[in-house]
Design a protein around this motif. Sequence first.
Motif, PDB file in Angstrom:
ATOM      1  N   LEU A   1       0.829  -1.204   0.000  1.00  0.00           N
ATOM      2  CA  LEU A   1       0.000   0.000   0.000  1.00  0.00           C
ATOM      3  C   LEU A   1       0.860   1.250   0.000  1.00  0.00           C
ATOM      4  O   LEU A   1       0.602   2.202  -0.756  1.00  0.00           O
ATOM      5  CB  LEU A   1      -0.920  -0.019   1.224  1.00  0.00           C
ATOM      6  CG  LEU A   1      -1.828   1.201   1.413  1.00  0.00           C
ATOM      7  CD1 LEU A   1      -2.771   1.355   0.228  1.00  0.00           C
ATOM      8  CD2 LEU A   1      -2.610   1.090   2.713  1.00  0.00           C
ATOM      9  N   LEU A   2       1.894   1.273   0.835  1.00  0.00           N
ATOM     10  CA  LEU A   2       2.771   2.441   0.893  1.00  0.00           C
ATOM     11  C   LEU A   2       3.508   2.645  -0.430  1.00  0.00           C
ATOM     12  O   LEU A   2       3.648   3.773  -0.902  1.00  0.00           O
ATOM     13  CB  LEU A   2       3.770   2.281   2.035  1.00  0.00           C
ATOM     14  CG  LEU A   2       4.771   3.433   2.213  1.00  0.00           C
ATOM     15  CD1 LEU A   2       4.053   4.738   2.514  1.00  0.00           C
ATOM     16  CD2 LEU A   2       5.765   3.109   3.314  1.00  0.00           C
ATOM     17  N   ALA A   3       3.975   1.543  -1.035  1.00  0.00           N
ATOM     18  CA  ALA A   3       4.670   1.655  -2.325  1.00  0.00           C
ATOM     19  C   ALA A   3       3.742   2.200  -3.403  1.00  0.00           C
ATOM     20  O   ALA A   3       4.146   3.044  -4.225  1.00  0.00           O
ATOM     21  CB  ALA A   3       5.229   0.290  -2.732  1.00  0.00           C
ATOM     22  N   LEU A   4       2.486   1.728  -3.410  1.00  0.00           N
ATOM     23  CA  LEU A   4       1.521   2.214  -4.398  1.00  0.00           C
ATOM     24  C   LEU A   4       1.245   3.701  -4.193  1.00  0.00           C
ATOM     25  O   LEU A   4       1.241   4.479  -5.157  1.00  0.00           O
ATOM     26  CB  LEU A   4       0.226   1.410  -4.282  1.00  0.00           C
ATOM     27  CG  LEU A   4      -0.944   1.888  -5.146  1.00  0.00           C
ATOM     28  CD1 LEU A   4      -0.608   1.766  -6.626  1.00  0.00           C
ATOM     29  CD2 LEU A   4      -2.209   1.111  -4.811  1.00  0.00           C
ATOM     30  N   GLN A   5       1.005   4.105  -2.951  1.00  0.00           N
ATOM     31  CA  GLN A   5       0.735   5.518  -2.673  1.00  0.00           C
ATOM     32  C   GLN A   5       1.921   6.395  -3.047  1.00  0.00           C
ATOM     33  O   GLN A   5       1.740   7.479  -3.612  1.00  0.00           O
ATOM     34  CB  GLN A   5       0.396   5.683  -1.188  1.00  0.00           C
ATOM     35  CG  GLN A   5      -0.892   4.991  -0.778  1.00  0.00           C
ATOM     36  CD  GLN A   5      -1.052   4.914   0.729  1.00  0.00           C
ATOM     37  OE1 GLN A   5      -0.108   5.158   1.475  1.00  0.00           O
ATOM     38  NE2 GLN A   5      -2.248   4.578   1.186  1.00  0.00           N
ATOM     39  N   ALA A   6       3.122   5.926  -2.752  1.00  0.00           N
ATOM     40  CA  ALA A   6       4.314   6.710  -3.090  1.00  0.00           C
ATOM     41  C   ALA A   6       4.490   6.817  -4.607  1.00  0.00           C
ATOM     42  O   ALA A   6       4.856   7.888  -5.122  1.00  0.00           O
ATOM     43  CB  ALA A   6       5.545   6.074  -2.455  1.00  0.00           C
ATOM     44  N   ASP A   7       4.221   5.721  -5.323  1.00  0.00           N
ATOM     45  CA  ASP A   7       4.354   5.761  -6.778  1.00  0.00           C
ATOM     46  C   ASP A   7       3.373   6.756  -7.392  1.00  0.00           C
ATOM     47  O   ASP A   7       3.718   7.499  -8.320  1.00  0.00           O
ATOM     48  CB  ASP A   7       4.113   4.364  -7.366  1.00  0.00           C
ATOM     49  CG  ASP A   7       5.278   3.429  -7.097  1.00  0.00           C
ATOM     50  OD1 ASP A   7       6.368   3.936  -6.764  1.00  0.00           O
ATOM     51  OD2 ASP A   7       5.093   2.197  -7.198  1.00  0.00           O
ATOM     52  N   VAL A   8       2.146   6.753  -6.898  1.00  0.00           N
ATOM     53  CA  VAL A   8       1.147   7.692  -7.424  1.00  0.00           C
ATOM     54  C   VAL A   8       1.569   9.128  -7.148  1.00  0.00           C
ATOM     55  O   VAL A   8       1.490   9.999  -8.028  1.00  0.00           O
ATOM     56  CB  VAL A   8      -0.233   7.391  -6.806  1.00  0.00           C
ATOM     57  CG1 VAL A   8      -1.240   8.467  -7.216  1.00  0.00           C
ATOM     58  CG2 VAL A   8      -0.733   6.030  -7.257  1.00  0.00           C
ATOM     59  N   ALA A   9       2.026   9.392  -5.927  1.00  0.00           N
ATOM     60  CA  ALA A   9       2.441  10.756  -5.586  1.00  0.00           C
ATOM     61  C   ALA A   9       3.644  11.193  -6.415  1.00  0.00           C
ATOM     62  O   ALA A   9       3.681  12.326  -6.920  1.00  0.00           O
ATOM     63  CB  ALA A   9       2.759  10.836  -4.087  1.00  0.00           C
ATOM     64  N   GLN A  10       4.632  10.309  -6.579  1.00  0.00           N
ATOM     65  CA  GLN A  10       5.806  10.662  -7.371  1.00  0.00           C
ATOM     66  C   GLN A  10       5.427  10.917  -8.827  1.00  0.00           C
ATOM     67  O   GLN A  10       5.909  11.882  -9.440  1.00  0.00           O
ATOM     68  CB  GLN A  10       6.838   9.542  -7.273  1.00  0.00           C
ATOM     69  CG  GLN A  10       7.512   9.442  -5.915  1.00  0.00           C
ATOM     70  CD  GLN A  10       8.483   8.286  -5.824  1.00  0.00           C
ATOM     71  OE1 GLN A  10       8.574   7.470  -6.734  1.00  0.00           O
ATOM     72  NE2 GLN A  10       9.216   8.203  -4.729  1.00  0.00           N
ATOM     73  N   GLY A  11       4.575  10.047  -9.373  1.00  0.00           N
ATOM     74  CA  GLY A  11       4.143  10.256 -10.749  1.00  0.00           C
ATOM     75  C   GLY A  11       3.365  11.546 -10.922  1.00  0.00           C
ATOM     76  O   GLY A  11       3.533  12.267 -11.923  1.00  0.00           O
ATOM     77  N   TYR A  12       2.522  11.866  -9.943  1.00  0.00           N
ATOM     78  CA  TYR A  12       1.724  13.097 -10.031  1.00  0.00           C
ATOM     79  C   TYR A  12       2.626  14.333  -9.989  1.00  0.00           C
ATOM     80  O   TYR A  12       2.467  15.257 -10.798  1.00  0.00           O
ATOM     81  CB  TYR A  12       0.724  13.122  -8.880  1.00  0.00           C
ATOM     82  CG  TYR A  12      -0.093  14.386  -8.812  1.00  0.00           C
ATOM     83  CD1 TYR A  12      -1.163  14.601  -9.692  1.00  0.00           C
ATOM     84  CD2 TYR A  12       0.196  15.371  -7.883  1.00  0.00           C
ATOM     85  CE1 TYR A  12      -1.908  15.768  -9.630  1.00  0.00           C
ATOM     86  CE2 TYR A  12      -0.545  16.534  -7.816  1.00  0.00           C
ATOM     87  CZ  TYR A  12      -1.596  16.733  -8.693  1.00  0.00           C
ATOM     88  OH  TYR A  12      -2.334  17.887  -8.634  1.00  0.00           O
ATOM     89  N   PHE A  13       3.569  14.347  -9.046  1.00  0.00           N
ATOM     90  CA  PHE A  13       4.443  15.517  -8.936  1.00  0.00           C
ATOM     91  C   PHE A  13       5.406  15.602 -10.117  1.00  0.00           C
ATOM     92  O   PHE A  13       5.835  16.705 -10.491  1.00  0.00           O
ATOM     93  CB  PHE A  13       5.212  15.471  -7.618  1.00  0.00           C
ATOM     94  CG  PHE A  13       4.358  15.764  -6.425  1.00  0.00           C
ATOM     95  CD1 PHE A  13       3.647  16.949  -6.334  1.00  0.00           C
ATOM     96  CD2 PHE A  13       4.238  14.843  -5.402  1.00  0.00           C
ATOM     97  CE1 PHE A  13       2.842  17.227  -5.238  1.00  0.00           C
ATOM     98  CE2 PHE A  13       3.437  15.109  -4.305  1.00  0.00           C
ATOM     99  CZ  PHE A  13       2.736  16.298  -4.218  1.00  0.00           C
ATOM    100  N   LEU A  14       5.749  14.466 -10.701  1.00  0.00           N
ATOM    101  CA  LEU A  14       6.569  14.501 -11.908  1.00  0.00           C
ATOM    102  C   LEU A  14       5.820  15.173 -13.048  1.00  0.00           C
ATOM    103  O   LEU A  14       6.392  15.971 -13.807  1.00  0.00           O
ATOM    104  CB  LEU A  14       6.980  13.081 -12.302  1.00  0.00           C
ATOM    105  CG  LEU A  14       7.763  12.938 -13.606  1.00  0.00           C
ATOM    106  CD1 LEU A  14       9.063  13.736 -13.547  1.00  0.00           C
ATOM    107  CD2 LEU A  14       8.039  11.473 -13.913  1.00  0.00           C
ATOM    108  N   ILE A  15       4.535  14.858 -13.165  1.00  0.00           N
ATOM    109  CA  ILE A  15       3.731  15.498 -14.210  1.00  0.00           C
ATOM    110  C   ILE A  15       3.647  16.999 -13.975  1.00  0.00           C
ATOM    111  O   ILE A  15       3.770  17.805 -14.910  1.00  0.00           O
ATOM    112  CB  ILE A  15       2.323  14.868 -14.248  1.00  0.00           C
ATOM    113  CG1 ILE A  15       2.416  13.429 -14.755  1.00  0.00           C
ATOM    114  CG2 ILE A  15       1.389  15.674 -15.143  1.00  0.00           C
ATOM    115  CD1 ILE A  15       1.089  12.695 -14.730  1.00  0.00           C
ATOM    116  N   ARG A  16       3.445  17.378 -12.707  1.00  0.00           N
ATOM    117  CA  ARG A  16       3.374  18.815 -12.402  1.00  0.00           C
ATOM    118  C   ARG A  16       4.719  19.500 -12.691  1.00  0.00           C
ATOM    119  O   ARG A  16       4.764  20.638 -13.164  1.00  0.00           O
ATOM    120  CB  ARG A  16       2.989  19.001 -10.937  1.00  0.00           C
ATOM    121  CG  ARG A  16       1.541  18.643 -10.660  1.00  0.00           C
ATOM    122  CD  ARG A  16       0.636  19.642 -11.365  1.00  0.00           C
ATOM    123  NE  ARG A  16      -0.763  19.232 -11.346  1.00  0.00           N
ATOM    124  CZ  ARG A  16      -1.395  18.651 -12.355  1.00  0.00           C
ATOM    125  NH1 ARG A  16      -0.719  18.388 -13.489  1.00  0.00           N
ATOM    126  NH2 ARG A  16      -2.666  18.336 -12.284  1.00  0.00           N
TER     127      ARG A  16
END
Length: 260
Positions: A181-196
């Motif tokens: 769960l933590l890995a999934l949440q971190a991946d989503v956050a990293q991908g989102y901030f990368l897009i930004r």
Amino acid sequence: MATAKQSLLLSSLMGSLLLAGCSLAPEYQPAKVIVPVKFKESDAKLEDNNWKIAQPADQQLRGEWWRVFNDAQLNELEQQAISGNQSLKAAAANIQASRALRSAAQAERLPSIGAGFGPTRQKPSPASLGLDDNAHTSAQTLWRAQANVSYELDLFGRIASSVNAATADVQQQEALYQSALLALQADVAQGYFLIRQLDAEQAIYNRTIKLLGETRDLVQTRFRNGLVSELDVSRAQTELATAQTSALNIARNRANAEHA
């Protein structure tokens, strides 16, 4: 005589209870690993309280830590990922399966009770009724109810060992779920901030391309009036083309990040 029998029965019962408390299974001893408190290359003069031995806590809940960024779109993406990720669902199913196995192991400590009720159709033989061999007998339907109770004494610790193993498996599956769960949440956050980040870079390059285009037009005008050389025009054109190429790379990277 009766007193002797009672004493023998009581002794047997006490012996059974003592055996039930004894387990022949070997006690699990985790492997001991010697971990130094600091690296050998560390400088004693610069040593402070910033270093400490890691204390894993995979089974603990992290909560919705991403909400500290106060981004509604990130919150929505995290919820979509948690509810739709198949690997996370598989990890949650493993937890339910391990808990069911632990409950089954714990149930062996309790008495087992069974009951049954149903009809039985039977026809007696003429001989059993004292009649001739060719005599006619009528069939009868008998209804029977039965119940039984059984209980297994854990004399050698089999049930206790099974419960301990099942409990350890539950803890393992829960830790694996929290890690996934933590890995999934971190991946989503990293991908989102990368897009930004790529969006911000794209906006900067768009303004840069606009300014370089205006600069190139100005240099071309000055070249036509004989104020600059052709080299200046080529330099301005090259700077504009380089910026446009970088902008295309950023657009491609953003598309990849968004799909990811």
